[in-house]
Design a protein around this motif. Structure first.
Motif, mmCIF file in Angstrom:
data_model
loop_
_atom_site.group_PDB
_atom_site.id
_atom_site.type_symbol
_atom_site.label_atom_id
_atom_site.label_comp_id
_atom_site.label_asym_id
_atom_site.label_seq_id
_atom_site.Cartn_x
_atom_site.Cartn_y
_atom_site.Cartn_z
ATOM 1 N N TRP A 220 0.838 -1.212 0.000
ATOM 2 C CA TRP A 220 0.000 0.000 0.000
ATOM 3 C C TRP A 220 0.866 1.252 0.000
ATOM 4 O O TRP A 220 0.499 2.266 -0.590
ATOM 5 N N SER A 223 2.084 1.610 -3.694
ATOM 6 C CA SER A 223 1.110 2.013 -4.712
ATOM 7 C C SER A 223 0.456 3.348 -4.401
ATOM 8 O O SER A 223 -0.182 3.935 -5.266
ATOM 9 N N HIS A 224 0.619 3.846 -3.186
ATOM 10 C CA HIS A 224 -0.055 5.099 -2.806
ATOM 11 C C HIS A 224 0.451 6.252 -3.667
ATOM 12 O O HIS A 224 1.646 6.525 -3.704
ATOM 13 N N MET A 225 -0.456 6.933 -4.339
ATOM 14 C CA MET A 225 -0.063 7.995 -5.269
ATOM 15 C C MET A 225 0.481 9.227 -4.564
ATOM 16 O O MET A 225 1.077 10.093 -5.185
#
Lengths: 280, 315
Positions: A220, A223-225
């Motif tokens: 997470w 992938s967290h923008m």
């Protein structure tokens, strides 16, 4: 200490300057080296990570704008606070890891010294890693290091305190804010360190500390923008590939370190070049 | 006007009508609202709720510093909240001060947003402290500029001093002015009404006077749209429906900043007034920052990873 009832400490998370429980309500058990129950720290969920990112993002512009002198002073203040609570940290490290008191004392001493060392870098970064570039024209041309933004870090399993310091201090000294996932097996010193941070004039949201499972949270983080960089030094080598490819999707800078040196600071800085006309 | 046959327009009949209302159990309302806030909404329902909430947003800018450019940008966002994803529905309306109504209407029509309404705040918003001719002129200006919804504030001073008939008559006059040109939303500013009993009383007063919507707050006073206040208003529209077979809308505004808050509001609607109210024509959410959070949650659900505010517009 005979007939007094034990006052057990509740180990919670540290997000945005407060100590919330995990939004998931989950905890896990940690035991000492002999298998005796010690505590139930929080098992952070991806939503706790999300909340921490929101806090870190909100805190970043203010922390970035603080003068280098001020950032250095605040880091030094963390070292002062840690020094004052050294017995507690020694005790926690001994109880969880089972190492000798002498070794634990050495780790705490090194941790304090390490923070002071990183604090010293604060006002030297721009002169040592920046440059005044020679150009053919009536301009000055400067290259200056700027903070990257919000950085996530995974602290190593051991040493639990010193590893945590190496995950936090180099990131924030350059003006970034950080979300760090502490050692899973030995999270006690991380949560006590959060108490040190909370009393050290560190603005809320600059340092956020989670406890939980690395393989659950790392994907997470990758992938967290809204996380700009990721330090995976404390993540098991077999998970590196997946995390790196997830992070590549959003151009996240992902690094793994095995020593404490200025490269840890520079990894999360971006060098930017500005032109300035001479004589104005 | 018939006022649903509930009052005849006299002070005496209005008092009889309002005094007959049951009181609100404050502890009970607080407890029920906080209990409903703990409802867990699972993935598929959440996806539906996010789109429903987007279509219910009254995208609002009520600042002294509003410029035509800012209002136009807001209108563009209202029609197509996420420029990269055409499946995101348009919001319910844009909500602006009345001098910006013309700008908003013109720009919306220009960019294919005729289906998005323009709500104008009116009657000396936000305080409501002006003479009736001024309030009427204020509303007429907005209607002439093309407002399809009028958000009027009540005179809280009159209401709190027990002068209900003044409040009632003001709503009736604005209602007549709106005719069938615009929907009328009546703003109570519940943060200033102090008790839930007053909120219930104001709700019934406004509904009898012809409001199409009852709205919690101006957004300028805290506390604004707290869950128990919205609950009390939803109970009022539910009870009013059983008395008159007419459905009145509810619009919470102020303090609803993230998806979680918005979904809590939808749970309140469903569990209190009923599913019939889960439509933009009967429930609106007055907000500005909320829309970005809804869009980011929507991206998260579609992409499987958390979104960044860098990918939605700056308000």
């Amino acid at each position: 200490m005979s007939n007094r009832i034990d006052v057990k400490k509740t180990y919670k998370l540290y997000i945005n300057g407060a100590f919330p429980r995990s939004e998931s309500g989950r905890t896990y058990e940690i035991k000492d080296a002999k298998g005796v129950f010690i505590a139930n720290p929080c098992l952070a969920s991806r939503k706790d990570l999300k909340d921490a990112v929101v806090a870190a993002r909100a805190a970043q512009p203010g922390w970035n704008k603080a003068s280098a002198y001020n950032k250095g002073q605040i880091l030094y203040r963390i070292a002062e606070m840690l020094e004052g609570r050294r017995t507690q940290f020694v005790q926690e490290i001994v109880s969880v890891t089972g190492i000798t008191k002498v070794k634990a004392e050495k780790e705490v001493t090194e941790s304090v010294d390490r923070i002071v060392w990183y604090a010293g870098w604060s006002d030297k970064l721009s002169s040592l890693s920046g440059a005044l570039n020679p150009v053919a024209g009536p301009y000055y041309n400067f290259t200056v290091p700027e903070s990257m933004g919000v950085i996530a870090a995974i602290a190593p399993e051991s040493p639990s305190l010193l590893g945590l310091i190496d995950a936090i201090a180099p990131v924030i000294v350059g003006g970034n804010t950080v979300i760090v996932l502490a050692s899973t097996k030995a999270p006690l010193s991380a949560m006590s360190f959060a108490e040190v941070v909370a009393t050290s004039d560190v603005p809320a949201g600059v340092i956020n500390i989670l406890t939980g499972k690395k393989d659950e949270i790392a994907p997470w983080m990758a992938s967290h923008m809204d996380i700009d960089g990721l330090d995976i030094s404390g993540l098991g080598a077999k998970s590196h590939g997946a995390v790196r490819s997830a992070g590549a999707e959003n151009l996240k800078r992902i690094y793994s370190f095995n020593s404490a040196d200025p490269s840890r600071i520079l990894a999360f800085l971006e060098h930017k070049t500005v032109w300035h006309p001479i004589g104005l | 006007m018939s006022f649903y046959g509930l009052v005849d327009g006299s002070d005496a009949s209005l008092r009889t009508y309002l005094n007959a209302l049951s009181g609100v159990d404050q502890i009970g309302a607080d407890a029920r609202a906080s209990m409903l806030a703990t409802r867990s909404i699972k993935t598929a329902s959440k996806r539906w709720a996010i789109d429903m909430a987007i279509s219910m947003v009254d995208l609002t800018t009520l600042e002294g510093a509003d410029t035509p450019g800012k209002v136009q940008a807001l209108c563009t966002k209202a029609v197509r909240p996420d420029p990269t994803d055409s499946t995101v529905p348009s919001v319910g309306a844009v909500c602006v001060y009345n001098d910006m109504v013309g700008v908003a209407r013109k720009h919306l029509d220009l960019i294919g947003g005729s289906h998005v309404g323009v709500a104008a705040v009116s009657t000396a918003f936000p305080s409501g402290r002006a003479s009736m001719p001024v309030k009427i002129q204020d509303t007429a200006d907005a209607l002439n500029a093309g407002a399809s919804e009028i958000d009027m504030v009540i005179d809280r001073g009159a209401f709190l001093s027990g002068d209900y008939i003044t409040v009632f008559n003001e709503i009736v006059q604005i209602r007549e002015l709106c005719g069938d040109r615009a929907h009328l939303k009546v703003i109570f500013e519940t943060g200033e009404l102090v008790t839930y009993d007053n909120v219930r009383k104001a709700s019934f007063l406004a509904m009898a006077a012809g409001a199409d919507f009852i709205k919690t707050s101006t957004g300028k006073v805290a506390p604004a749209a707290t869950a128990p206040v919205v609950l009390v208003m939803l109970e009022a529209v539910r009870d009013f429906y059983s008395m008159t077979q007419t459905r009145i809308g509810v619009k919470p505004a102020g303090g609803i900043r993230n998806t979680k808050d918005a979904i809590k509001q939808l749970v309140l609607v469903n569990e209190t007034a009923g599913p019939a109210w889960l439509t933009p024509s009967l429930f609106r959410i007055g907000a500005s920052a909320l829309l970005n959070d809804l869009l980011m949650q929507r991206m998260k659900m579609d992409n499987g990873y958390y979104a960044s505010p860098a990918y939605v517009t700056i308000d």
